[in-house]
Enzyme design. Structure first.
Site, PDB file in Angstrom:
ATOM      1  N   ASP A  53      30.776  62.625  26.713  1.00 45.28           N
ATOM      2  CA  ASP A  53      31.715  61.581  26.295  1.00 45.28           C
ATOM      3  C   ASP A  53      31.634  61.419  24.778  1.00 45.28           C
ATOM      4  O   ASP A  53      30.631  60.954  24.247  1.00 45.28           O
ATOM      5  CB  ASP A  53      31.354  60.250  26.974  1.00 45.28           C
ATOM      6  CG  ASP A  53      32.380  59.165  26.648  1.00 45.28           C
ATOM      7  OD1 ASP A  53      33.386  59.082  27.376  1.00 45.28           O
ATOM      8  OD2 ASP A  53      32.186  58.430  25.657  1.00 45.28           O
ATOM      9  N   TYR A  58      33.587  58.635  16.683  1.00 52.00           N
ATOM     10  CA  TYR A  58      32.166  58.939  16.530  1.00 52.00           C
ATOM     11  C   TYR A  58      31.902  59.992  15.448  1.00 52.00           C
ATOM     12  O   TYR A  58      30.768  60.213  15.060  1.00 52.00           O
ATOM     13  CB  TYR A  58      31.553  59.433  17.855  1.00 52.00           C
ATOM     14  CG  TYR A  58      31.740  58.519  19.042  1.00 52.00           C
ATOM     15  CD1 TYR A  58      32.116  57.191  18.879  1.00 52.00           C
ATOM     16  CD2 TYR A  58      31.545  58.976  20.336  1.00 52.00           C
ATOM     17  CE1 TYR A  58      32.297  56.346  19.972  1.00 52.00           C
ATOM     18  CE2 TYR A  58      31.722  58.146  21.434  1.00 52.00           C
ATOM     19  CZ  TYR A  58      32.106  56.830  21.238  1.00 52.00           C
ATOM     20  OH  TYR A  58      32.296  56.007  22.328  1.00 52.00           O
ATOM     21  N   LYS A  83      38.620  60.328  22.706  1.00 48.03           N
ATOM     22  CA  LYS A  83      39.392  59.071  22.670  1.00 48.03           C
ATOM     23  C   LYS A  83      40.206  58.966  21.393  1.00 48.03           C
ATOM     24  O   LYS A  83      39.755  59.416  20.324  1.00 48.03           O
ATOM     25  CB  LYS A  83      38.441  57.864  22.760  1.00 48.03           C
ATOM     26  CG  LYS A  83      37.354  58.016  23.819  1.00 48.03           C
ATOM     27  CD  LYS A  83      36.520  56.766  23.996  1.00 48.03           C
ATOM     28  CE  LYS A  83      35.315  57.059  24.865  1.00 48.03           C
ATOM     29  NZ  LYS A  83      34.132  57.535  24.120  1.00 48.03           N
ATOM     30  N   HIS A 116      41.241  54.289  23.035  1.00 45.29           N
ATOM     31  CA  HIS A 116      39.876  53.765  22.870  1.00 45.29           C
ATOM     32  C   HIS A 116      39.818  52.243  23.014  1.00 45.29           C
ATOM     33  O   HIS A 116      38.898  51.719  23.654  1.00 45.29           O
ATOM     34  CB  HIS A 116      39.337  54.204  21.508  1.00 45.29           C
ATOM     35  CG  HIS A 116      37.857  54.251  21.406  1.00 45.29           C
ATOM     36  ND1 HIS A 116      37.183  55.185  20.654  1.00 45.29           N
ATOM     37  CD2 HIS A 116      36.891  53.474  21.948  1.00 45.29           C
ATOM     38  CE1 HIS A 116      35.875  54.981  20.749  1.00 45.29           C
ATOM     39  NE2 HIS A 116      35.675  53.935  21.531  1.00 45.29           N
TER      40      HIS A 116
HETATM   41  N1  NDP Z   1      34.555  53.154  24.928  1.00 48.11           N
HETATM   42  C1  NDP Z   1      33.763  52.422  24.161  1.00 48.11           C
HETATM   43  O1  NDP Z   1      34.235  51.497  23.476  1.00 48.11           O
HETATM   44  C2  NDP Z   1      32.318  52.695  24.103  1.00 48.11           C
HETATM   45  C3  NDP Z   1      31.823  53.833  24.672  1.00 48.11           C
HETATM   46  N2  NDP Z   1      30.487  54.119  24.643  1.00 48.11           N
HETATM   47  C4  NDP Z   1      30.024  55.344  25.304  1.00 48.11           C
HETATM   48  O2  NDP Z   1      28.928  55.043  26.164  1.00 48.11           O
HETATM   49  C5  NDP Z   1      27.808  55.840  25.796  1.00 48.11           C
HETATM   50  C6  NDP Z   1      26.505  55.121  26.094  1.00 48.11           C
HETATM   51  O3  NDP Z   1      26.487  53.853  25.470  1.00 48.11           O
HETATM   52  P1  NDP Z   1      25.523  53.480  24.256  1.00 48.11           P
HETATM   53  O4  NDP Z   1      26.163  52.375  23.504  1.00 48.11           O
HETATM   54  O5  NDP Z   1      25.191  54.696  23.514  1.00 48.11           O
HETATM   55  O6  NDP Z   1      24.273  52.812  24.942  1.00 48.11           O
HETATM   56  P2  NDP Z   1      23.236  53.159  26.108  1.00 48.11           P
HETATM   57  O7  NDP Z   1      23.250  51.989  27.043  1.00 48.11           O
HETATM   58  O8  NDP Z   1      23.439  54.521  26.644  1.00 48.11           O
HETATM   59  O9  NDP Z   1      21.850  53.083  25.326  1.00 48.11           O
HETATM   60  C7  NDP Z   1      21.510  53.988  24.308  1.00 48.11           C
HETATM   61  C8  NDP Z   1      20.209  53.498  23.656  1.00 48.11           C
HETATM   62  O10 NDP Z   1      19.168  53.431  24.632  1.00 48.11           O
HETATM   63  C9  NDP Z   1      18.104  54.314  24.281  1.00 48.11           C
HETATM   64  N3  NDP Z   1      17.732  54.989  25.532  1.00 48.11           N
HETATM   65  C10 NDP Z   1      18.435  55.935  26.201  1.00 48.11           C
HETATM   66  N4  NDP Z   1      17.781  56.307  27.307  1.00 48.11           N
HETATM   67  C11 NDP Z   1      16.635  55.584  27.358  1.00 48.11           C
HETATM   68  C12 NDP Z   1      15.544  55.541  28.257  1.00 48.11           C
HETATM   69  N5  NDP Z   1      15.500  56.311  29.340  1.00 48.11           N
HETATM   70  N6  NDP Z   1      14.516  54.675  27.989  1.00 48.11           N
HETATM   71  C13 NDP Z   1      14.561  53.883  26.900  1.00 48.11           C
HETATM   72  N7  NDP Z   1      15.581  53.887  26.010  1.00 48.11           N
HETATM   73  C14 NDP Z   1      16.609  54.730  26.227  1.00 48.11           C
HETATM   74  C15 NDP Z   1      18.659  55.250  23.230  1.00 48.11           C
HETATM   75  O11 NDP Z   1      17.635  55.600  22.317  1.00 48.11           O
HETATM   76  P3  NDP Z   1      17.386  57.084  21.705  1.00 48.11           P
HETATM   77  O12 NDP Z   1      18.701  57.720  21.474  1.00 48.11           O
HETATM   78  O13 NDP Z   1      16.635  56.774  20.438  1.00 48.11           O
HETATM   79  O14 NDP Z   1      16.520  57.818  22.704  1.00 48.11           O
HETATM   80  C16 NDP Z   1      19.710  54.364  22.549  1.00 48.11           C
HETATM   81  O15 NDP Z   1      19.076  53.525  21.607  1.00 48.11           O
HETATM   82  C17 NDP Z   1      28.058  56.122  24.305  1.00 48.11           C
HETATM   83  O16 NDP Z   1      27.243  57.159  23.806  1.00 48.11           O
HETATM   84  C18 NDP Z   1      29.529  56.396  24.322  1.00 48.11           C
HETATM   85  O17 NDP Z   1      29.765  57.698  24.809  1.00 48.11           O
HETATM   86  C19 NDP Z   1      29.599  53.244  24.056  1.00 48.11           C
HETATM   87  C20 NDP Z   1      30.055  52.103  23.429  1.00 48.11           C
HETATM   88  C21 NDP Z   1      31.451  51.736  23.406  1.00 48.11           C
HETATM   89  O1  LIG Z   2      31.202  53.347  20.751  1.00 48.51           O
HETATM   90  C1  LIG Z   2      32.400  53.118  20.901  1.00 48.51           C
HETATM   91  O2  LIG Z   2      33.111  53.806  21.624  1.00 48.51           O
HETATM   92  C2  LIG Z   2      32.986  51.966  20.224  1.00 48.51           C
HETATM   93  O3  LIG Z   2      34.147  51.720  20.326  1.00 48.51           O
HETATM   94  C3  LIG Z   2      32.051  51.129  19.403  1.00 48.51           C
HETATM   95  O4  LIG Z   2      31.628  51.853  18.321  1.00 48.51           O
HETATM   96  C4  LIG Z   2      32.721  49.875  18.932  1.00 48.51           C
HETATM   97  O5  LIG Z   2      33.795  50.207  18.152  1.00 48.51           O
HETATM   98  C5  LIG Z   2      31.733  49.028  18.222  1.00 48.51           C
HETATM   99  O6  LIG Z   2      30.650  48.834  18.703  1.00 48.51           O
HETATM  100  C6  LIG Z   2      32.097  48.419  16.958  1.00 48.51           C
HETATM  101  O7  LIG Z   2      31.076  47.618  16.494  1.00 48.51           O
END
Ligand code: NDP
Ligand SMILES: O=C(O)C(=O)[C@@H](O)[C@H](O)C(=O)CO
Length: 285
Positions: A53, A58, A83, A116
């Protein structure tokens, strides 16, 4: 045996409303620096993930595409989502941006392309969606969907356009269970993708999740991801830490009980870690 042959775990697929399907577990690349993305994505593919994803926002689509190419895994075996960035809520701009996404990935098609954010201050998501319908008709996006849409956004979209979104990608985790929006999606054949599935780590010390994890002998991240899987949502945890990438993949050899599921769902406090889609109008410069 090749380097990618260890991918023996069978990841469940979720059927989409257009006849395609998506691996229920994937790998998210938000906040992975471009210079680290190829290596991180290659590692995830090596572990067995077959769903990535990403997003134009990003800044790492190019490196995701490079990882898929370098993996040697046939393109059709990896499900890649990207997205539309917020600055392109306009039909022509959306089509040009989509071309840019394909070019960055160096792909002929993406498996899924999402709006998005709905951007209430722009208010143009229906016209933008109609441009995505054209992209979908061209075959260059195998499915199209939305992200961060509330029920009122989905209702308007379905009233004023033709293609029902294939997914709605929204923030979901034990502190934000999104029961009503998920139920609305289910009623209309729109599976939920749960972003920030472990709330970027904020739920991992929760006493209820710790208690369940200790009883089962799994980590709190694994228990939380398993809760999503058993609810039927699609998840793509992000990690740049190899041990966590493996840990997050290793969630198919145990089951939560009905009581565990209820106990975790009861943790809901409607608490967001990210922006509220009804207020978020950020346009990257
Ligand atoms: N459509 C949207 O608006 C959004 C979409 N997304 C999507 O969702 C995905 C996941 O969400 P995200 O916000 O990254 O958050 P997550 O809930 O996946 O958490 C990621 C964080 O948790 C840590 N982590 C991951 N696995 C573990 C584990 N097993 N134990 C302890 N800590 C862990 C990572 O650290 P580290 O990397 O240091 O290991 C990082 O700091 C994004 O990458 C993106 O693809 C996210 C936000 C908004
Ligand atoms: O991670 C995503 O997909 C997002 O849309 C986020 O970055 C979001 O825009 C955000 O967290 C802004 O502060």
């Amino acid at each position: 045996m090749g380097v990618f042959d260890e991918a023996m775990t069978e990841i469940p697929s979720i059927p989409l409303n257009n006849g395609t399907s998506i691996p229920q577990l994937g790998f998210g690349v938000f906040q992975i620096e471009p210079e680290n993305t190829k290596e991180a994505t290659l590692k995830a593919l090596e572990v067995g993930y077959r769903h990535i994803d990403t997003a134009e926002m990003y800044g790492n689509e190019k490196e995701v595409g490079q990882a898929v190419a370098a993996s040697g895994i046939p393109r059709e075996e990896v499900f890649v989502t990207s997205k539309l960035n917020n600055g392109f809520h306009d039909p022509e701009a959306a089509k040009t941006a989509f071309d840019g996404t394909l070019e960055a990935l160096d792909f002929d098609y993406v498996d899924l392309f999402l709006i998005h954010w709905p951007l209430p201050g722009v208010g143009n998501f229906v016209d933008t969606w109609k441009a995505l319908e054209e992209v979908y008709a061209s075959g260059r996006a195998r499915a199209i969907g939305v992200s961060n849409f509330q029920e009122h956004h989905l209702r308007r979209l379905m009233q004023e356009s033709t293609v029902v979104p294939a997914v709605n990608q929204i923030e979901v985790h034990p502190y934000l269970t999104q029961d009503a929006l998920r139920a609305f999606g289910t009623e209309h054949g729109i599976p939920t993708e749960a972003w920030s599935p472990i709330a970027q780590g904020k739920v991992l010390d929760d006493p209820t999740i710790v208690r369940i994890a200790e009883r089962i002998g799994k980590s709190t991240a694994q228990v939380t991801l398993r809760w999503h899987i058993q609810r039927g949502d699609i998840v793509f945890p992000k990690s740049v830490t190899e041990s966590r990438v493996r840990e997050n993949f290793d969630i198919f050899d145990f089951e939560l009980t009905d009581l565990d599921m209820t106990d975790i769902s009861t943790l809901n406090k409607d608490e967001r870690t990210g922006p509220n889609p009804d207020e978020f109008n950020y346009i990257p410069s």
